[in-house]
Motif scaffolding. Structure first.
Motif, PDB file in Angstrom:
ATOM      1  N   SER A   5      -5.454   3.528 -17.009  1.00 20.79           N
ATOM      2  CA  SER A   5      -6.564   2.778 -16.410  1.00 20.79           C
ATOM      3  C   SER A   5      -6.105   1.501 -15.728  1.00 20.79           C
ATOM      4  CB  SER A   5      -7.601   2.435 -17.489  1.00 20.79           C
ATOM      5  OG  SER A   5      -7.009   1.640 -18.510  1.00 20.79           O
ATOM      6  N   SER A   6      -4.821   1.193 -15.841  1.00 22.14           N
ATOM      7  CA  SER A   6      -4.273  -0.001 -15.203  1.00 22.14           C
ATOM      8  C   SER A   6      -3.178   0.399 -14.212  1.00 22.14           C
ATOM      9  CB  SER A   6      -3.700  -0.957 -16.259  1.00 22.14           C
ATOM     10  OG  SER A   6      -4.694  -1.338 -17.181  1.00 22.14           O
ATOM     11  N   PRO A   7      -3.554   0.747 -12.985  1.00 18.67           N
ATOM     12  CA  PRO A   7      -2.549   1.173 -12.016  1.00 18.67           C
ATOM     13  C   PRO A   7      -1.578   0.053 -11.691  1.00 18.67           C
ATOM     14  CG  PRO A   7      -4.655   0.779 -10.940  1.00 18.67           C
ATOM     15  CD  PRO A   7      -4.904   0.703 -12.414  1.00 18.67           C
ATOM     16  N   GLY A   8      -0.389   0.450 -11.236  1.00 21.77           N
ATOM     17  CA  GLY A   8       0.593  -0.548 -10.833  1.00 21.77           C
ATOM     18  C   GLY A   8       0.149  -1.333  -9.624  1.00 21.77           C
ATOM     19  N   PHE A   9      -0.682  -0.711  -8.798  1.00 19.98           N
ATOM     20  CA  PHE A   9      -1.254  -1.400  -7.648  1.00 19.98           C
ATOM     21  C   PHE A   9      -2.675  -0.910  -7.465  1.00 19.98           C
ATOM     22  CE2 PHE A   9      -2.665  -1.592  -3.308  1.00 19.98           C
ATOM     23  CZ  PHE A   9      -2.311  -2.867  -2.912  1.00 19.98           C
ATOM     24  N   ALA A  10      -3.588  -1.827  -7.212  1.00 20.16           N
ATOM     25  CA  ALA A  10      -4.970  -1.477  -6.888  1.00 20.16           C
ATOM     26  C   ALA A  10      -5.542  -2.585  -6.025  1.00 20.16           C
ATOM     27  CB  ALA A  10      -5.809  -1.295  -8.153  1.00 20.16           C
ATOM     28  N   GLY A  11      -5.978  -2.244  -4.842  1.00 18.02           N
ATOM     29  CA  GLY A  11      -6.533  -3.276  -3.979  1.00 18.02           C
ATOM     30  C   GLY A  11      -6.909  -2.738  -2.616  1.00 18.02           C
ATOM     31  N   ARG A  12      -7.309  -3.652  -1.754  1.00 15.47           N
ATOM     32  CA  ARG A  12      -7.684  -3.311  -0.385  1.00 15.47           C
ATOM     33  C   ARG A  12      -6.542  -3.721   0.538  1.00 15.47           C
ATOM     34  NH1 ARG A  12     -13.191  -2.174  -0.271  1.00 15.47           N
ATOM     35  NH2 ARG A  12     -13.188  -2.223   2.001  1.00 15.47           N
ATOM     36  N   LEU A  13      -6.083  -2.777   1.345  1.00 15.12           N
ATOM     37  CA  LEU A  13      -5.030  -3.034   2.303  1.00 15.12           C
ATOM     38  C   LEU A  13      -5.577  -2.920   3.721  1.00 15.12           C
ATOM     39  CD1 LEU A  13      -2.078  -0.913   0.837  1.00 15.12           C
ATOM     40  CD2 LEU A  13      -2.547  -3.357   0.492  1.00 15.12           C
ATOM     41  N   THR A  14      -5.130  -3.790   4.591  1.00 14.11           N
ATOM     42  CA  THR A  14      -5.466  -3.650   6.004  1.00 14.11           C
ATOM     43  C   THR A  14      -4.466  -2.683   6.614  1.00 14.11           C
ATOM     44  OG1 THR A  14      -6.337  -5.900   6.113  1.00 14.11           O
ATOM     45  CG2 THR A  14      -5.764  -4.838   8.197  1.00 14.11           C
ATOM     46  N   ILE A  15      -4.955  -1.514   6.964  1.00 17.26           N
ATOM     47  CA  ILE A  15      -4.124  -0.437   7.490  1.00 17.26           C
ATOM     48  C   ILE A  15      -4.618  -0.063   8.882  1.00 17.26           C
ATOM     49  CG2 ILE A  15      -3.390   1.967   7.182  1.00 17.26           C
ATOM     50  CD1 ILE A  15      -2.192   0.129   5.092  1.00 17.26           C
ATOM     51  N   ASN A  16      -3.822  -0.364   9.898  1.00 18.89           N
ATOM     52  CA  ASN A  16      -4.182  -0.020  11.277  1.00 18.89           C
ATOM     53  C   ASN A  16      -5.594  -0.480  11.632  1.00 18.89           C
ATOM     54  OD1 ASN A  16      -1.674   1.283  11.717  1.00 18.89           O
ATOM     55  ND2 ASN A  16      -2.452   3.156  10.788  1.00 18.89           N
ATOM     56  N   GLY A  17      -5.946  -1.691  11.189  1.00 17.58           N
ATOM     57  CA  GLY A  17      -7.228  -2.276  11.537  1.00 17.58           C
ATOM     58  C   GLY A  17      -8.384  -1.912  10.626  1.00 17.58           C
ATOM     59  N   ALA A  18      -8.154  -1.066   9.637  1.00 21.57           N
ATOM     60  CA  ALA A  18      -9.204  -0.696   8.683  1.00 21.57           C
ATOM     61  C   ALA A  18      -8.850  -1.237   7.299  1.00 21.57           C
ATOM     62  CB  ALA A  18      -9.369   0.822   8.618  1.00 21.57           C
ATOM     63  N   GLU A  19      -9.872  -1.484   6.483  1.00 25.65           N
ATOM     64  CA  GLU A  19      -9.662  -1.924   5.099  1.00 25.65           C
ATOM     65  C   GLU A  19      -9.745  -0.709   4.185  1.00 25.65           C
ATOM     66  OE1 GLU A  19      -8.943  -5.096   4.107  1.00 25.65           O
ATOM     67  OE2 GLU A  19      -8.783  -5.497   6.265  1.00 25.65           O
ATOM     68  N   LEU A  20      -8.600  -0.303   3.637  1.00 22.51           N
ATOM     69  CA  LEU A  20      -8.543   0.877   2.793  1.00 22.51           C
ATOM     70  C   LEU A  20      -8.336   0.479   1.341  1.00 22.51           C
ATOM     71  CD1 LEU A  20      -6.282   3.332   4.850  1.00 22.51           C
ATOM     72  CD2 LEU A  20      -8.711   2.778   5.146  1.00 22.51           C
ATOM     73  N   VAL A  21      -9.072   1.131   0.451  1.00 22.77           N
ATOM     74  CA  VAL A  21      -8.886   0.940  -0.985  1.00 22.77           C
ATOM     75  C   VAL A  21      -7.780   1.889  -1.437  1.00 22.77           C
ATOM     76  CG1 VAL A  21      -9.951   1.090  -3.260  1.00 22.77           C
ATOM     77  CG2 VAL A  21     -11.283   0.264  -1.308  1.00 22.77           C
ATOM     78  N   VAL A  22      -6.735   1.307  -2.022  1.00 22.94           N
ATOM     79  CA  VAL A  22      -5.532   2.064  -2.377  1.00 22.94           C
ATOM     80  C   VAL A  22      -5.173   1.779  -3.833  1.00 22.94           C
ATOM     81  CG1 VAL A  22      -3.107   2.496  -1.804  1.00 22.94           C
ATOM     82  CG2 VAL A  22      -4.716   1.841   0.010  1.00 22.94           C
ATOM     83  N   GLU A  23      -4.723   2.816  -4.552  1.00 27.80           N
ATOM     84  CA  GLU A  23      -4.228   2.661  -5.906  1.00 27.80           C
ATOM     85  C   GLU A  23      -2.900   3.393  -6.035  1.00 27.80           C
ATOM     86  OE1 GLU A  23      -7.082   3.906  -8.795  1.00 27.80           O
ATOM     87  OE2 GLU A  23      -8.694   2.660  -7.966  1.00 27.80           O
ATOM     88  N   ALA A  24      -1.989   2.849  -6.822  1.00 25.32           N
ATOM     89  CA  ALA A  24      -0.695   3.478  -7.067  1.00 25.32           C
ATOM     90  C   ALA A  24      -0.397   3.474  -8.553  1.00 25.32           C
ATOM     91  CB  ALA A  24       0.410   2.756  -6.298  1.00 25.32           C
ATOM     92  N   TYR A  25       0.076   4.597  -9.054  1.00 30.10           N
ATOM     93  CA  TYR A  25       0.374   4.776 -10.470  1.00 30.10           C
ATOM     94  C   TYR A  25       1.819   5.232 -10.629  1.00 30.10           C
ATOM     95  CZ  TYR A  25      -4.695   4.742 -11.027  1.00 30.10           C
ATOM     96  OH  TYR A  25      -6.019   4.388 -10.998  1.00 30.10           O
ATOM     97  N   GLY A  26       2.419   4.893 -11.740  1.00 31.10           N
ATOM     98  CA  GLY A  26       3.738   5.396 -12.059  1.00 31.10           C
ATOM     99  C   GLY A  26       4.866   4.457 -11.651  1.00 31.10           C
ATOM    100  N   PRO A  27       6.101   4.816 -12.013  1.00 33.05           N
ATOM    101  CA  PRO A  27       7.256   3.953 -11.755  1.00 33.05           C
ATOM    102  C   PRO A  27       7.505   3.745 -10.264  1.00 33.05           C
ATOM    103  CG  PRO A  27       7.779   5.719 -13.308  1.00 33.05           C
ATOM    104  CD  PRO A  27       6.470   6.055 -12.718  1.00 33.05           C
ATOM    105  N   GLU A  28       7.778   2.507  -9.889  1.00 27.67           N
ATOM    106  CA  GLU A  28       8.003   2.195  -8.481  1.00 27.67           C
ATOM    107  C   GLU A  28       9.261   2.856  -7.939  1.00 27.67           C
ATOM    108  OE1 GLU A  28       7.800  -1.919  -7.520  1.00 27.67           O
ATOM    109  OE2 GLU A  28       5.991  -2.270  -8.712  1.00 27.67           O
ATOM    110  N   ASP A  29      10.230   3.127  -8.786  1.00 27.47           N
ATOM    111  CA  ASP A  29      11.484   3.723  -8.321  1.00 27.47           C
ATOM    112  C   ASP A  29      11.482   5.244  -8.412  1.00 27.47           C
ATOM    113  OD1 ASP A  29      11.478   3.860 -11.065  1.00 27.47           O
ATOM    114  OD2 ASP A  29      13.541   3.159 -11.327  1.00 27.47           O
ATOM    115  N   ALA A  30      10.325   5.830  -8.743  1.00 26.03           N
ATOM    116  CA  ALA A  30      10.211   7.286  -8.824  1.00 26.03           C
ATOM    117  C   ALA A  30       9.860   7.863  -7.450  1.00 26.03           C
ATOM    118  CB  ALA A  30       9.138   7.667  -9.838  1.00 26.03           C
ATOM    119  N   PRO A  31      10.081   9.151  -7.227  1.00 22.24           N
ATOM    120  CA  PRO A  31       9.663   9.772  -5.968  1.00 22.24           C
ATOM    121  C   PRO A  31       8.169   9.581  -5.739  1.00 22.24           C
ATOM    122  CG  PRO A  31      11.077  11.253  -7.207  1.00 22.24           C
ATOM    123  CD  PRO A  31      10.752  10.116  -8.123  1.00 22.24           C
ATOM    124  N   ALA A  32       7.793   9.317  -4.499  1.00 20.34           N
ATOM    125  CA  ALA A  32       6.400   9.011  -4.177  1.00 20.34           C
ATOM    126  C   ALA A  32       5.624  10.266  -3.792  1.00 20.34           C
ATOM    127  CB  ALA A  32       6.336   8.005  -3.036  1.00 20.34           C
TER     128      ALA A  32
END
Length: 289
Positions: A5-32
């Motif tokens: 329930s606590s992702p490594g990243f959770a937030g709004r990113l400005t992506i190509n002019g749009a605000e996208l809600v993005v979440e990332a889970y798991g080890p940062e050095d693992a395959p994406a």
């Protein structure tokens, strides 16, 4: 395994002019693994989070609401080219040279488009209940007409795959009408929960099905995809039938097709343990660990 329930990243990113809600889970050095949800204007990161969250024990799982869907902003254009560009910008933001690209249903369309556009950035491709063209739409209409699960009103049948909606309220009534078609074992309570959880963006849906899909045909490009590819589909899928997945598996060199015998459009939810085991075995065999 449940999703942390606590992702490594959770937030709004400005992506190509749009605000996208993005979440990332798991080890940062693992395959994406970047997972694209389906149903533009109806879908959200909730389904990929549930389906691929368990893979965060070994992989960096990145899920998001595409522009015009879920909690992300409604910044046009709602085109395949733009959605592919957004995926690539997310990849770049997190600093990965290569990713596993995954997607189901309409998210599979974008996953295929991404693999065609950026072959050097895809380590492997995981597809679920999707298609390489729009040839399956007439069959879906026929299945909706002939279902014995519920009486689908003619106005809803007439709008399947058309993108002809005038409001979020109308799109909501349409979604309510066709939800009984999706799962192999129909559960009205699950349908009600899905309906209650959906955010509606009718303009996105209109663009996806009224403008993008009539010209969607990736079959000529599929032989150029050389990364390891897994194609999964439910045996009883009304929307993107097994034959549509077979076409993909036949055209992508050495692609692997797996049919889930007790599923409709969502084997990742209807047969989750088997789906997860199938995907893990595929990624292991592709050397992605």
């Amino acid at each position: 395994m449940t999703v942390d329930s606590s992702p490594g990243f959770a937030g709004r990113l400005t992506i190509n002019g749009a605000e996208l809600v993005v979440e990332a889970y798991g080890p940062e050095d693992a395959p994406a693994v970047i997972v694209h949800h389906g149903a533009p204007g109806l879908g959200s990161r909730a389904e990929p989070k549930r389906s691929f969250g368990p893979f965060a024990d070994q992989y960096r799982v990145i899920v998001f609401d595409a522009r015009g869907s879920g909690e992300s902003s409604d910044d046009e254009p709602f085109t395949h080219e733009q959605w592919v560009a957004d995926v690539d910008a997310i990849r770049e933001y997190f600093g990965y040279e290569k990713i596993v690209m995954a997607g189901g249903s309409y998210g599979g369309f974008i996953s295929l488009e991404y693999a065609v556009a950026h072959p050097d950035r895809v380590a492997a491709l995981v597809l679920r209940d999707t298609a390489a063209d729009n040839g399956h739409n007439e069959l879906a209409v026929e299945k909706a007409k002939n279902t014995d699960r519920t009486m689908i009103p003619q106005w809803a049948i007439d709008r399947i795959g058309t993108g002809h909606f005038e409001s979020n309220e109308q799109l909501r009534e349409y979604w309510k009408a066709i939800l009984p078609l999706y799962d192999h074992q129909h559960d009205p309570a699950k349908d009600a929960a899905k309906l209650a959880a959906t955010r509606f963006h009718y303009r996105t849906h209109n663009a996806a099905f009224g403008q993008n899909m009539p010209r969607y045909d990736l079959k000529p490009q599929l032989p150029s995809i050389t990364c390891p590819t897994l194609v999964t589909v439910g045996r009883h899928d009304w929307r993107t039938p097994v034959a549509a997945s077979q076409v993909i598996a036949d055209l992508i060199p050495d692609a692997r097709l797996v049919v889930f015998e007790h599923s409709g459009h969502s084997p990742q939810l209807e047969e989750p343990e088997l789906f997860q085991r199938t995907v893990r075995d595929f990624l292991d065999s592709a050397g992605i660990r």
